[in-house]
Write a protein that holds these residues in place. Structure first.
Motif, PDB file in Angstrom:
ATOM      1  N   VAL A   1      -5.725  -4.577  -1.421  1.00  0.00           N
ATOM      2  CA  VAL A   1      -4.852  -5.757  -1.139  1.00  0.00           C
ATOM      3  C   VAL A   1      -4.282  -5.553  -0.656  1.00  0.00           C
ATOM      4  CG1 VAL A   1      -5.009  -8.435  -0.488  1.00  0.00           C
ATOM      5  CG2 VAL A   1      -7.391  -7.263  -1.872  1.00  0.00           C
ATOM      6  N   SER A   2      -3.580  -5.850   0.743  1.00  0.00           N
ATOM      7  CA  SER A   2      -2.069  -5.542   1.030  1.00  0.00           C
ATOM      8  C   SER A   2      -1.033  -7.080   0.748  1.00  0.00           C
ATOM      9  CB  SER A   2      -1.597  -4.703   2.347  1.00  0.00           C
ATOM     10  OG  SER A   2      -0.059  -4.961   2.729  1.00  0.00           O
ATOM     11  N   PRO A   3       0.124  -7.285  -0.015  1.00  0.00           N
ATOM     12  CA  PRO A   3       0.780  -8.430  -0.355  1.00  0.00           C
ATOM     13  C   PRO A   3       1.074  -8.254   1.151  1.00  0.00           C
ATOM     14  CG  PRO A   3       2.114  -6.391  -1.121  1.00  0.00           C
ATOM     15  CD  PRO A   3       0.755  -5.568  -0.386  1.00  0.00           C
ATOM     16  N   ILE A   4       1.340  -8.143   2.168  1.00  0.00           N
ATOM     17  CA  ILE A   4       1.215  -7.897   3.710  1.00  0.00           C
ATOM     18  C   ILE A   4       0.972  -8.577   4.517  1.00  0.00           C
ATOM     19  CG2 ILE A   4       3.401  -7.170   5.353  1.00  0.00           C
ATOM     20  CD1 ILE A   4       4.400  -7.598   3.389  1.00  0.00           C
ATOM     21  N   ASP A   5       0.426  -9.887   5.207  1.00  0.00           N
ATOM     22  CA  ASP A   5      -0.278  -9.662   6.402  1.00  0.00           C
ATOM     23  C   ASP A   5      -0.478  -9.526   7.369  1.00  0.00           C
ATOM     24  OD1 ASP A   5      -2.745 -11.331   7.649  1.00  0.00           O
ATOM     25  OD2 ASP A   5      -2.136 -13.628   6.658  1.00  0.00           O
ATOM     26  N   PHE A   6      -0.938  -8.196   7.693  1.00  0.00           N
ATOM     27  CA  PHE A   6      -0.978  -7.314   8.399  1.00  0.00           C
ATOM     28  C   PHE A   6      -1.872  -7.746   9.808  1.00  0.00           C
ATOM     29  CE2 PHE A   6       0.965  -4.122   5.794  1.00  0.00           C
ATOM     30  CZ  PHE A   6       1.732  -3.697   6.523  1.00  0.00           C
ATOM     31  N   ASP A   7      -3.114  -7.863   9.520  1.00  0.00           N
ATOM     32  CA  ASP A   7      -3.494  -9.166  10.365  1.00  0.00           C
ATOM     33  C   ASP A   7      -2.696 -10.000  11.564  1.00  0.00           C
ATOM     34  OD1 ASP A   7      -5.872  -7.844   9.628  1.00  0.00           O
ATOM     35  OD2 ASP A   7      -6.990  -9.848   8.503  1.00  0.00           O
ATOM     36  N   ALA A   8      -2.085 -10.789  10.694  1.00  0.00           N
ATOM     37  CA  ALA A   8      -1.172 -11.708  11.181  1.00  0.00           C
ATOM     38  C   ALA A   8       0.132 -11.270  12.137  1.00  0.00           C
ATOM     39  CB  ALA A   8      -0.295 -12.647  10.073  1.00  0.00           C
ATOM     40  N   LEU A   9       0.713 -10.047  11.407  1.00  0.00           N
ATOM     41  CA  LEU A   9       1.379  -9.226  12.282  1.00  0.00           C
ATOM     42  C   LEU A   9       0.868  -8.762  13.644  1.00  0.00           C
ATOM     43  CD1 LEU A   9       3.262  -7.724   9.176  1.00  0.00           C
ATOM     44  CD2 LEU A   9       4.387  -9.529  10.311  1.00  0.00           C
ATOM     45  N   LEU A  10      -0.022  -8.827  13.220  1.00  0.00           N
ATOM     46  CA  LEU A  10      -1.094  -7.503  14.428  1.00  0.00           C
ATOM     47  C   LEU A  10      -0.940  -8.339  15.535  1.00  0.00           C
ATOM     48  CD1 LEU A  10      -2.191  -4.864  12.715  1.00  0.00           C
ATOM     49  CD2 LEU A  10      -0.877  -4.326  13.718  1.00  0.00           C
ATOM     50  N   ALA A  11      -1.052  -9.764  15.147  1.00  0.00           N
ATOM     51  CA  ALA A  11      -1.744 -10.562  16.024  1.00  0.00           C
ATOM     52  C   ALA A  11      -0.543 -11.002  16.819  1.00  0.00           C
ATOM     53  CB  ALA A  11      -2.490 -11.622  15.604  1.00  0.00           C
ATOM     54  N   GLU A  12       0.471 -10.860  16.164  1.00  0.00           N
ATOM     55  CA  GLU A  12       1.945 -11.294  16.852  1.00  0.00           C
ATOM     56  C   GLU A  12       2.450  -9.527  17.820  1.00  0.00           C
ATOM     57  OE1 GLU A  12       4.647 -13.923  17.907  1.00  0.00           O
ATOM     58  OE2 GLU A  12       2.928 -14.535  16.411  1.00  0.00           O
ATOM     59  N   ASN A  13       2.663  -8.492  17.089  1.00  0.00           N
ATOM     60  CA  ASN A  13       2.790  -7.161  17.542  1.00  0.00           C
ATOM     61  C   ASN A  13       1.848  -6.263  17.364  1.00  0.00           C
ATOM     62  OD1 ASN A  13       3.900  -4.605  18.537  1.00  0.00           O
ATOM     63  ND2 ASN A  13       6.234  -5.802  18.135  1.00  0.00           N
TER      64      ASN A  13
ATOM     65  N   HIS B   1      19.343   2.611  -7.410  1.00  0.00           N
ATOM     66  CA  HIS B   1      17.992   2.709  -6.853  1.00  0.00           C
ATOM     67  C   HIS B   1      17.517   3.338  -6.253  1.00  0.00           C
ATOM     68  CE1 HIS B   1      21.401  -0.411  -6.882  1.00  0.00           C
ATOM     69  NE2 HIS B   1      20.404  -1.613  -7.083  1.00  0.00           N
ATOM     70  N   ARG B   2      16.848   3.395  -7.294  1.00  0.00           N
ATOM     71  CA  ARG B   2      15.840   5.345  -6.635  1.00  0.00           C
ATOM     72  C   ARG B   2      14.564   4.266  -6.369  1.00  0.00           C
ATOM     73  NH1 ARG B   2      17.173   9.629  -9.509  1.00  0.00           N
ATOM     74  NH2 ARG B   2      15.548  10.115  -7.099  1.00  0.00           N
ATOM     75  N   TYR B   3      14.013   4.073  -6.673  1.00  0.00           N
ATOM     76  CA  TYR B   3      12.369   3.636  -6.285  1.00  0.00           C
ATOM     77  C   TYR B   3      12.117   1.994  -4.913  1.00  0.00           C
ATOM     78  CZ  TYR B   3      11.762   6.022  -9.954  1.00  0.00           C
ATOM     79  OH  TYR B   3      11.803   7.191 -10.887  1.00  0.00           O
ATOM     80  N   PHE B   4      11.414   2.113  -4.136  1.00  0.00           N
ATOM     81  CA  PHE B   4      11.060   1.090  -2.993  1.00  0.00           C
ATOM     82  C   PHE B   4      10.627   1.368  -2.322  1.00  0.00           C
ATOM     83  CE2 PHE B   4      13.019   4.754  -0.263  1.00  0.00           C
ATOM     84  CZ  PHE B   4      12.394   4.350   0.407  1.00  0.00           C
ATOM     85  N   GLU B   5       9.834   0.719  -1.777  1.00  0.00           N
ATOM     86  CA  GLU B   5       8.150   0.625  -0.942  1.00  0.00           C
ATOM     87  C   GLU B   5       8.114   0.386   0.369  1.00  0.00           C
ATOM     88  OE1 GLU B   5       6.261  -2.791  -3.991  1.00  0.00           O
ATOM     89  OE2 GLU B   5       5.346  -0.788  -4.939  1.00  0.00           O
ATOM     90  N   ILE B   6       7.152   1.363   0.658  1.00  0.00           N
ATOM     91  CA  ILE B   6       6.481   1.151   2.429  1.00  0.00           C
ATOM     92  C   ILE B   6       4.985   0.386   2.344  1.00  0.00           C
ATOM     93  CG2 ILE B   6       6.276   1.779   4.551  1.00  0.00           C
ATOM     94  CD1 ILE B   6       7.989   3.464   4.089  1.00  0.00           C
ATOM     95  N   TYR B   7       4.764  -0.510   2.831  1.00  0.00           N
ATOM     96  CA  TYR B   7       3.138  -1.209   2.684  1.00  0.00           C
ATOM     97  C   TYR B   7       2.463  -0.788   4.099  1.00  0.00           C
ATOM     98  CZ  TYR B   7       5.026  -3.866  -1.034  1.00  0.00           C
ATOM     99  OH  TYR B   7       5.802  -4.585  -2.301  1.00  0.00           O
ATOM    100  N   THR B   8       1.733  -0.899   4.567  1.00  0.00           N
ATOM    101  CA  THR B   8       0.735  -0.370   5.164  1.00  0.00           C
ATOM    102  C   THR B   8      -0.427  -1.161   4.539  1.00  0.00           C
ATOM    103  OG1 THR B   8      -0.996   2.150   4.833  1.00  0.00           O
ATOM    104  CG2 THR B   8       1.579   1.434   5.317  1.00  0.00           C
ATOM    105  N   PRO B   9      -1.240  -1.491   6.279  1.00  0.00           N
ATOM    106  CA  PRO B   9      -2.479  -1.582   6.118  1.00  0.00           C
ATOM    107  C   PRO B   9      -3.607  -1.569   5.049  1.00  0.00           C
ATOM    108  CG  PRO B   9      -2.386  -1.571   8.004  1.00  0.00           C
ATOM    109  CD  PRO B   9      -1.290  -1.006   7.326  1.00  0.00           C
TER     110      PRO B   9
END
Length: 274
Positions: free
Chosen positions: A77-89, A174-182
């Motif tokens: 389960v992504s912390p990002i709502d990709f369904d909403a984002l994909l509907a927009e773009n 600041h060694r760590y960061f994240e990229i989220y995908t669906p």
């Protein structure tokens, strides 16, 4: 002073005043335009952050257990709502979030790298553009190389904070960061940062072998005096690219590789080998 000279001076003075008024008006209009653009960008960012907020509840897939003690399978389960984002773009491919910076944006990808240079996430003209993945990279961000581009905006937005990583102390803290995908969360560790020219060498996305990719990685990280070069082969490289001003047409490059939940570099699995 005769009348002709007085008249001539009067005309020159009026011309100068007119020029000053025009310059003032143009400058004022530019300031107003910049302020409106800044306000619109902030409103867009706020709306995107709100749009991207997904439920944090886990989704479970019910299956027939082989034994009474077999746990239920859980889906990502992504912390990002990709369904909403994909509907927009529909060009949305991910979301990047770098702690202690203003980098917290959706990632898009188009068929060419000019599409989102001056187009915002909603498709409107904008000097801010949108953070975008190189058009030649794998859209799931799991290929050999994933360059991500963003403008260096003077208000501190988009990818301006990338340049902070050129400072060794900031880099080390600041060694760590994240990229989220669906499909997953890609945990990343910074491994090098420096400025260079815009020769496009970081755009290479296809390699004949793991060995060729390893050599390319070593060459790309070498210019950074404080680089933390991985001692194992990796499947993928991630490069944050923004404009830089040390010389004409310079670029700052921040390199990162995937790590596991404990912060260990994920060793290559060969998933991209032809």
């Amino acid at each position: 002073m005769d009348g002709k000279k007085k008249h001539g001076l009067f005309r020159i003075r009026n011309l100068i005043l007119l020029i000053l008024l025009i310059v003032t008006a143009v400058s004022g209009a530019e300031v107003v335009r910049e302020r409106m653009e800044l306000r619109r960008q902030r409103e867009l960012q706020e709306s995107l952050e709100a749009l991207a907020q997904a439920t944090t509840a886990e989704i479970t897939i019910e299956t027939e257990p082989e034994t009474e003690t077999e746990p239920e399978e859980t889906a990502y389960v992504s912390p990002i709502d990709f369904d909403a984002l994909l509907a927009e773009n529909p060009d949305t491919v991910g979301w990047i979030r770098v702690p202690d910076t203003r980098i917290d944006y959706p990632i898009v990808q188009a068929d060419d790298n000019s599409r989102y240079l001056h187009t915002d996430f909603n498709g409107a003209d904008s000097v801010y553009g949108t953070i975008f993945l190189d058009c030649d990279s794998d859209s799931d961000l799991r290929g050999w190389n994933s360059p991500l581009y963003g403008h260096h905006m003077k208000d501190g937005s988009m990818f301006k904070d990338v340049v902070k990583f050129k400072e060794k102390d900031f880099f080390n803290e600041h060694r760590y960061f994240e990229i989220y995908t669906p499909e997953q969360t890609i945990r990343l560790q910074t491994v090098a940062c420096y400025y260079t020219g815009s020769d496009g060498i970081v755009r290479k996305t296809q390699f004949e072998s793991q060995e060729a990719f390893d050599e390319w990685v070593q060459e790309r990280l070498k210019p950074c005096g404080f680089a933390d070069i991985p001692d194992v082969s990796v499947d993928s490289m991630y490069v944050l690219v923004t404009c830089s001003y040390e010389k004409d047409d310079a670029r700052t490059l921040l390199f990162a590789v995937e790590v596991d939940e404990e912060g260990n570099v994920v060793e290559a699995t060969g998933r991209n080998v032809p």
